[in-house]
Design a protein around this motif. Structure first.
Motif, mmCIF file in Angstrom:
data_model
loop_
_atom_site.group_PDB
_atom_site.id
_atom_site.type_symbol
_atom_site.label_atom_id
_atom_site.label_comp_id
_atom_site.label_asym_id
_atom_site.label_seq_id
_atom_site.Cartn_x
_atom_site.Cartn_y
_atom_site.Cartn_z
ATOM 1 N N GLN A 28 5.918 -6.618 -19.321
ATOM 2 C CA GLN A 28 4.567 -6.978 -19.739
ATOM 3 C C GLN A 28 3.568 -6.679 -18.617
ATOM 4 N N PRO A 29 2.299 -6.551 -18.942
ATOM 5 C CA PRO A 29 1.300 -6.295 -17.887
ATOM 6 C C PRO A 29 1.343 -7.327 -16.766
ATOM 7 N N GLY A 30 1.643 -8.558 -17.097
ATOM 8 C CA GLY A 30 1.727 -9.612 -16.086
ATOM 9 C C GLY A 30 2.888 -9.452 -15.130
ATOM 10 N N ASP A 31 3.781 -8.525 -15.421
ATOM 11 C CA ASP A 31 4.905 -8.257 -14.522
ATOM 12 C C ASP A 31 4.510 -7.315 -13.387
ATOM 13 N N SER A 32 3.337 -6.723 -13.489
ATOM 14 C CA SER A 32 2.876 -5.811 -12.432
ATOM 15 C C SER A 32 2.742 -6.584 -11.121
ATOM 16 N N ALA A 33 3.444 -6.122 -10.110
ATOM 17 C CA ALA A 33 3.474 -6.814 -8.812
ATOM 18 C C ALA A 33 4.375 -6.001 -7.883
ATOM 19 N N VAL A 34 4.548 -6.504 -6.670
ATOM 20 C CA VAL A 34 5.548 -5.953 -5.757
ATOM 21 C C VAL A 34 6.769 -6.862 -5.807
ATOM 22 N N ILE A 77 16.284 -12.665 4.839
ATOM 23 C CA ILE A 77 15.837 -11.343 5.261
ATOM 24 C C ILE A 77 15.414 -10.547 4.035
ATOM 25 N N PHE A 78 14.190 -10.045 4.090
ATOM 26 C CA PHE A 78 13.641 -9.298 2.971
ATOM 27 C C PHE A 78 13.954 -7.813 3.095
ATOM 28 N N GLY A 79 14.212 -7.200 1.961
ATOM 29 C CA GLY A 79 14.308 -5.751 1.900
ATOM 30 C C GLY A 79 12.935 -5.158 1.640
ATOM 31 N N SER A 80 12.868 -3.842 1.615
ATOM 32 C CA SER A 80 11.612 -3.170 1.319
ATOM 33 C C SER A 80 11.242 -3.403 -0.143
ATOM 34 N N GLY A 81 9.978 -3.585 -0.393
ATOM 35 C CA GLY A 81 9.533 -3.891 -1.744
ATOM 36 C C GLY A 81 9.374 -2.667 -2.619
ATOM 37 N N THR A 82 9.271 -2.920 -3.885
ATOM 38 C CA THR A 82 8.978 -1.899 -4.898
ATOM 39 C C THR A 82 7.798 -2.391 -5.714
ATOM 40 N N ARG A 83 6.802 -1.510 -5.851
ATOM 41 C CA ARG A 83 5.653 -1.870 -6.675
ATOM 42 C C ARG A 83 5.952 -1.494 -8.112
ATOM 43 N N LEU A 84 5.785 -2.443 -9.015
ATOM 44 C CA LEU A 84 5.956 -2.195 -10.447
ATOM 45 C C LEU A 84 4.586 -2.130 -11.101
ATOM 46 N N LEU A 85 4.315 -0.999 -11.746
ATOM 47 C CA LEU A 85 3.075 -0.850 -12.502
ATOM 48 C C LEU A 85 3.412 -0.747 -13.975
ATOM 49 N N VAL A 86 2.754 -1.544 -14.788
ATOM 50 C CA VAL A 86 3.008 -1.548 -16.223
ATOM 51 C C VAL A 86 1.823 -0.907 -16.928
ATOM 52 N N ARG A 87 2.095 0.178 -17.612
ATOM 53 C CA ARG A 87 1.048 0.918 -18.327
ATOM 54 C C ARG A 87 0.872 0.312 -19.716
ATOM 55 N N PRO A 88 -0.368 0.054 -20.107
ATOM 56 C CA PRO A 88 -0.598 -0.556 -21.429
ATOM 57 C C PRO A 88 -0.314 0.420 -22.555
ATOM 58 N N LEU A 115 0.817 -1.205 0.000
ATOM 59 C CA LEU A 115 0.000 0.000 0.000
ATOM 60 C C LEU A 115 0.852 1.256 0.000
ATOM 61 N N HIS A 116 1.993 1.229 0.686
ATOM 62 C CA HIS A 116 2.777 2.442 0.835
ATOM 63 C C HIS A 116 4.191 2.251 0.318
ATOM 64 N N LEU A 117 4.354 1.410 -0.682
ATOM 65 C CA LEU A 117 5.675 1.119 -1.188
ATOM 66 C C LEU A 117 6.036 2.060 -2.316
ATOM 67 N N PRO A 118 7.344 2.292 -2.522
ATOM 68 C CA PRO A 118 7.750 3.055 -3.706
ATOM 69 C C PRO A 118 7.261 2.351 -4.956
ATOM 70 N N THR A 119 6.904 3.166 -5.929
ATOM 71 C CA THR A 119 6.305 2.634 -7.150
ATOM 72 C C THR A 119 7.125 3.009 -8.361
ATOM 73 N N LEU A 120 7.308 2.031 -9.234
ATOM 74 C CA LEU A 120 7.946 2.248 -10.521
ATOM 75 C C LEU A 120 6.893 2.012 -11.596
ATOM 76 N N SER A 121 6.658 3.020 -12.413
ATOM 77 C CA SER A 121 5.668 2.905 -13.469
ATOM 78 C C SER A 121 6.392 2.901 -14.815
ATOM 79 N N VAL A 122 6.137 1.874 -15.620
ATOM 80 C CA VAL A 122 6.804 1.767 -16.924
ATOM 81 C C VAL A 122 5.776 1.477 -18.006
ATOM 82 N N GLN A 123 6.137 1.811 -19.198
ATOM 83 C CA GLN A 123 5.305 1.530 -20.360
ATOM 84 C C GLN A 123 5.521 0.079 -20.780
ATOM 85 N N GLU A 124 4.441 -0.573 -21.162
ATOM 86 C CA GLU A 124 4.545 -1.942 -21.657
ATOM 87 C C GLU A 124 5.569 -1.994 -22.793
#
Lengths: 114, 112
Positions: free
Chosen positions: B81-87, B101-112, B6-15
């Motif tokens: 690809q759109p299916g890559d959208s995840a944390v 030990i896990f690091g902090s996640g990054t949310r990946l959003l793929v724009r169509p 919910l509050h993770l850094p987000t990376l938005s990329v074009q498909e």
């Protein structure tokens, strides 16, 4: 391919109640791990077992206990539940006891404490 | 399902573009590193791993780079690809440890 199976998938409990989460590792995997993940958080390591013996311990509260059985399945027992225990609980398994083997995770148990 | 990140850094990329997700790890003694992908309501899914005696490893559409000098990992996803959208999470451990030990996640959003 068989994956890590966790049950139940969802669990709702009231404060001060107890809960038991179960984990069935991938066949022939000898190590299980338990993790807790709150909303927006990274998974936090709780405890691990290798060949039915506790192998490492993380931020597991004293109210929680776990064990691994002779068939390698594991159970996480949680007592005196608190609201803050609401989280996703993941189990993972691996095929060797130490670090150089990827952990494979189940889809978790979502615990809600009301 | 459970909403992860919910509050993770987000990376938005074009498909179709390439994605690079970065991670700083904490323990200089760590010698094994894993990247995980987590979709909403699911457990972390193994993507790729790398040992400390390597600085690069390639998989299918993914590459992991390790820089031990600055304790930095990166995950490169080609032709996102759109299916890559995840944390996405990096995780570290040592040869003698039974915990990852896990690091902090990054949310990946793929724009169509």
């Amino acid at each position: 391919a068989a994956g890590v199976i966790q049950s139940p998938r969802h669990l709702i409990k009231e404060k001060r109640e107890t809960a038991t989460l179960k984990c069935y590792p991938i066949p022939r995997h000898d190590t299980v791990y338990w993790y807790q993940q709150g909303p927006g958080q990274d998974p936090q390591f709780l405890i691990s077992f290798y060949e039915k013996m506790q192998s490492d311990k993380g931020s597991i509260p004293d109210r929680f206990s776990a064990q691994q059985f002779s068939d390698y399945h594991s159970e996480l027992n949680m007592s005196s539940l608190e609201l803050g225990d609401s989280a996703l609980y993941f189990c993972a398994s691996s095929s060797s006891g130490t670090g150089h083997s990827p952990l494979h995770f189940g889809n978790g148990t979502r615990l809600t404490v009301t | 399902g459970e909403s992860v990140g919910l509050h993770l850094p987000t990376l938005s990329v074009q498909e179709g573009d390439n994605s690079i997700i970065n991670c700083a790890y904490s323990n200089s003694a760590s010698d094994y590193f894993i990247w995980y992908k987590q979709e909403s309501g699911k457990g972390p899914q193994f993507i790729i791993d790398i040992r400390s005696n390597m600085d690069k490893r390639q998989g299918q559409r993914v590459t992991v780079l390790l820089n031990k000098t600055v304790k930095h990992l990166s995950l490169q996803i080609a032709a996102t690809q759109p299916g890559d959208s995840a944390v996405y999470f990096c995780a570290e451990t040592t040869d003698s440890s039974y915990k990852l030990i896990f690091g902090s996640g990054t949310r990946l959003l793929v724009r169509p």
